[in-house]
Design an enzyme around this catalytic site. Structure first.
Site, mmCIF file in Angstrom:
data_model
loop_
_atom_site.group_PDB
_atom_site.id
_atom_site.type_symbol
_atom_site.label_atom_id
_atom_site.label_comp_id
_atom_site.label_asym_id
_atom_site.label_seq_id
_atom_site.Cartn_x
_atom_site.Cartn_y
_atom_site.Cartn_z
ATOM 1 N N ARG A 117 -8.274 6.553 6.412
ATOM 2 C CA ARG A 117 -7.554 7.496 5.548
ATOM 3 C C ARG A 117 -7.941 7.024 4.169
ATOM 4 O O ARG A 117 -7.662 5.892 3.785
ATOM 5 C CB ARG A 117 -6.041 7.384 5.779
ATOM 6 C CG ARG A 117 -5.174 8.089 4.723
ATOM 7 C CD ARG A 117 -5.381 9.599 4.751
ATOM 8 N NE ARG A 117 -4.398 10.321 3.946
ATOM 9 C CZ ARG A 117 -4.555 10.641 2.654
ATOM 10 N NH1 ARG A 117 -5.658 10.291 2.014
ATOM 11 N NH2 ARG A 117 -3.621 11.313 2.023
ATOM 12 N N HIS B 143 -5.960 6.188 -1.706
ATOM 13 C CA HIS B 143 -5.174 7.247 -2.343
ATOM 14 C C HIS B 143 -3.831 6.724 -2.831
ATOM 15 O O HIS B 143 -3.475 5.579 -2.562
ATOM 16 C CB HIS B 143 -4.972 8.409 -1.348
ATOM 17 C CG HIS B 143 -4.043 8.080 -0.216
ATOM 18 N ND1 HIS B 143 -4.367 7.211 0.796
ATOM 19 C CD2 HIS B 143 -2.780 8.484 0.047
ATOM 20 C CE1 HIS B 143 -3.351 7.101 1.639
ATOM 21 N NE2 HIS B 143 -2.370 7.869 1.214
ATOM 22 N N HIS C 236 0.389 8.496 -4.104
ATOM 23 C CA HIS C 236 1.213 9.714 -4.143
ATOM 24 C C HIS C 236 2.581 9.399 -4.724
ATOM 25 O O HIS C 236 2.939 8.234 -4.896
ATOM 26 C CB HIS C 236 1.347 10.332 -2.742
ATOM 27 C CG HIS C 236 1.448 9.324 -1.643
ATOM 28 N ND1 HIS C 236 2.578 8.571 -1.444
ATOM 29 C CD2 HIS C 236 0.547 8.921 -0.711
ATOM 30 C CE1 HIS C 236 2.372 7.767 -0.403
ATOM 31 N NE2 HIS C 236 1.142 7.944 0.045
ATOM 32 N N HIS D 145 -3.463 2.653 -1.910
ATOM 33 C CA HIS D 145 -3.687 1.939 -0.644
ATOM 34 C C HIS D 145 -4.801 2.590 0.159
ATOM 35 O O HIS D 145 -5.109 3.768 -0.029
ATOM 36 C CB HIS D 145 -2.397 1.864 0.182
ATOM 37 C CG HIS D 145 -1.671 3.172 0.341
ATOM 38 N ND1 HIS D 145 -0.915 3.721 -0.668
ATOM 39 C CD2 HIS D 145 -1.571 4.031 1.381
ATOM 40 C CE1 HIS D 145 -0.373 4.852 -0.257
ATOM 41 N NE2 HIS D 145 -0.762 5.084 0.988
ATOM 42 N N GLU E 290 1.231 16.057 2.827
ATOM 43 C CA GLU E 290 0.105 15.160 3.044
ATOM 44 C C GLU E 290 -1.173 15.748 2.435
ATOM 45 O O GLU E 290 -2.117 15.029 2.125
ATOM 46 C CB GLU E 290 -0.026 14.922 4.554
ATOM 47 C CG GLU E 290 -1.215 14.150 5.032
ATOM 48 C CD GLU E 290 -1.255 12.714 4.532
ATOM 49 O OE1 GLU E 290 -0.226 12.189 4.085
ATOM 50 O OE2 GLU E 290 -2.349 12.122 4.586
ATOM 51 N N GLU F 233 6.307 5.708 0.983
ATOM 52 C CA GLU F 233 5.726 5.927 2.322
ATOM 53 C C GLU F 233 6.098 4.787 3.260
ATOM 54 O O GLU F 233 5.823 3.624 2.981
ATOM 55 C CB GLU F 233 4.195 6.006 2.193
ATOM 56 C CG GLU F 233 3.450 5.965 3.524
ATOM 57 C CD GLU F 233 1.942 6.028 3.325
ATOM 58 O OE1 GLU F 233 1.473 6.918 2.583
ATOM 59 O OE2 GLU F 233 1.221 5.185 3.900
#
Ligand SMILES: *[C@@H]1O[C@H](CO)[C@@H](O)[C@H](O)[C@H]1NC(C)=O
Ligand SMILES: *[C@@H]1O[C@H](CO)[C@@H](O)[C@H](O)[C@H]1NC(C)=O
Ligand SMILES: *[C@@H]1O[C@H](CO)[C@@H](O)[C@H](O)[C@H]1NC(C)=O
Ligand SMILES: *[C@@H]1O[C@H](CO)[C@@H](O)[C@H](O)[C@H]1NC(C)=O
Ligand SMILES: *[C@@H]1O[C@H](CO)[C@@H](O)[C@H](O)[C@H]1NC(C)=O
Length: 500
Positions: free
Chosen positions: A194, A197, A199, A242, A264, A203
């Site tokens: 993944r 990124h 946000h 992360h 997401e 999380e």
């Protein structure tokens, strides 16, 4: 697609149709052919092979003396020889036994023997079988309670690049009452990432299968690296960048965000950071030649294949002068290594900021409920509850103030949501362990047990309210049971022998 086709045909008809007068062909006798053919004003001229008319005549509106409706026919009656009843389906509806419709032939929405409504269709029989408490609610369900179930199998599965993985999410778009939390189920194929990124929501994650390597860095330049396996948890605070990489075994994990409208699809990505800034600025920022950006990706990477990570994690342990993130604020917790709290009927592991301090406001319980057993009737004092069913099946009744309740049936892969402070339980309705996760937004896991509340109230007060016998009053516990054992035969109603 269907609507587009219809629109095209209508346009075609409007363009080419020759208007003709209404022609009503009455049949010789209304009784032997009651449905008269009525030709509309605008007939359809369709593609070769088409016949008939797109519309009927306005004459079909309202009462007509040649009304063809046959009210004597029993075409919609489902007679008892056409269906089976599940065990317990004819029992008193207030008893509300779990109805296992999974193998019942032509299941019907029947509860109790006094009233027996049937369903001739149309219907989605697979959904009726999975949701027997919606199809034939217990007699105690009442009023209006918002939907609290979202199967992730109904979410669109967003695929990454190539065969690198996928993710499907639940947020308020799918489940409007879920305002405080949203969730994602993500799969990374062996060695896939993944992408790096960040946000705006916090999380929290539980690994469901396989294993993973995580890398991160905080505002102080302290770094973090760890490997986690199924049953372990991570937490990345809002804004902290992360990366997540699957091991050669691949990984599947659950993500929970502290914002119901989190998407997401809306995260800040490393790939786009480089695509959305001019090359001159990027070159100045990294003090390199602009040719350094010749190979940056075209479009977002999101989920993509990577090179296997080195087995020796020290190789991926990059530190600067600030060193590593100290254990008191680390981003991972090896919950798989925590011993479960065992009670008759199952077990629970609690993880909240008391033992995992960085996970601000994420308080979770990972429950195992044995067949026939039940997570006790309780509520949470300060937070909505976000649930995920990991394996098995169960049912849950939400009681909302003052006088409404609704029962939901859950299967593995379903998200459940219970708004604060509605009472609820979760009963294992299957033949295997029910394993599920409860997530709250609270500094410590908290719940109020109905049984313990009564046990710690003067017997006189309880008796005045509920009319309990002395024997019942003497059975009320002073210690919170969390889980109650039960007979695996769910139509067996003698529960007194189940205290182990
Ligand atoms: C992970 O998936 C594999 C393949 O389906 C399965 O055999 C295994 O039991 C799963 N492990 C866990 C921890 O669920
Ligand atoms: C990373 O290096 C630091 C020292 O800079 C050490 O304390 C830490 O244990 C190392 N972590 C791993 C995973 O090797
Ligand atoms: C792992 O890598 C570190 C740093 O390169 C090295 O000191 C250590 O001996 C390695 N451990 C193993 C088990 O190879
Ligand atoms: C479950 O219990 C009911 C009620 O005692 C009984 O009629 C039924 O046969 C039992 N079912 C099984 C599978 O033992
Ligand atoms: C319920 O089960 C217990 C223990 O098996 C037994 O002592 C009791 O008599 C049963 N009660 C009823 C109403 O069958």
């Amino acid at each position: 697609m269907f609507y587009r086709l219809l629109a095209t045909q209508v346009l075609f008809a409007v363009t080419l149709a020759t208007p003709i007068a209404i022609e009503r062909r009455q049949s010789a006798s209304a009784s032997d052919s009651p449905a008269a053919t009525v030709v509309p004003t605008a007939t359809a001229v369709g593609p070769p092979g088409a016949s008939g008319y797109l519309r009927g005549s306005t004459d079909l509106g309202g009462f007509s003396s040649s009304n063809p409706v046959d009210t004597t026919a029993d075409a919609s009656v489902v007679s008892p020889d056409q269906y089976e009843l599940a065990p317990g389906q004819d029992a008193d509806k207030d008893l509300g036994l779990f109805l296992d419709l999974s193998t019942v032939e032509n299941p019907q929405p029947i509860r109790g023997s006094t009233d027996a409504p049937t369903d001739p269709g149309p219907r989605n029989i697979a959904l009726d079988r999975e949701n027997s408490d919606a199809f034939a609610p217990p007699g105690t369900d009442a009023g209006t309670v918002p939907n609290g179930k979202w199967p992730l199998g109904l979410s669109a599965n967003r695929h990454g690049l190539g065969s690198a993985g996928w993710a499907r999410q639940q947020n308020i778009d799918a489940l409007p009452i879920a305002t405080a939390m949203a969730g994602v189920d993500m799969r990374l194929s062996p060695n896939a990432y993944r992408e790096m990124h960040w946000h705006k929501a916090n999380e929290w994650s539980l690994i469901l299968n396989g294993s993973v390597r995580l890398n991160s860095m905080n505002e102080a330049g302290e770094t973090f690296v760890d490997d986690l396996q199924a049953g372990d948890v991570w937490f990345f605070p809002a804004g902290i960048p992360h990366s997540i990489q699957a091991s050669e075994a691949g990984v599947e994990f659950l993500l929970v965000f502290d914002s119901g409208d989190f998407s997401e699809d809306g995260t800040n990505l490393l790939s786009e950071t480089f695509e959305r800034n001019s090359k001159a600025v990027l070159a100045k920022d990294l003090r390199v030649d602009t040719s350094a950006f010749d190979k940056i990706p075209d479009g977002e990477l999101y989920i993509f294949d990577g090179t296997p990570f080195p087995k020796n994690i020290s190789t991926d342990n990059i530190t600067g002068p600030a060193g590593v993130i100290p254990q008191s604020s680390t981003y991972s917790y090896h919950l798989s290594q925590q011993a479960a709290y065992e009670v008759p009927g199952g077990s629970v592991k609690i993880i909240d900021p008391v033992s995992f301090p960085i996970a601000s406001n994420f308080a979770a319980g990972l429950f195992v409920i044995k067949p026939g057993a039940m997570r006790e009737l309780h509520w949470h004092t300060t937070s909505d509850e976000w649930n995920y069913i990991i394996s098995g099946q169960g049912r849950l009744t939400v009681y909302s103030a003052p006088a409404s309740s609704r029962t939901f049936d859950f299967q593995a892969g379903d998200v459940g949501y219970v708004p604060v402070p509605a009472s609820h339980y979760l009963e294992n309705t299957g033949t295997e362990d029910l394993v599920y996760l409860e997530v709250l937004q609270a500094p410590a896991y908290n719940d109020i047990s109905v049984a313990q509340w009564l046990g710690l109230t003067p017997k006189r007060v309880v008796k005045d309210h509920l009319g309990f016998s002395d024997d019942t009053l003497n059975r009320l516990p002073k210690i919170k049971p969390y889980i109650l054992p039960g007979n695996t035969n769910l139509t067996q109603t003698n529960f007194t022998s189940e205290s182990e």
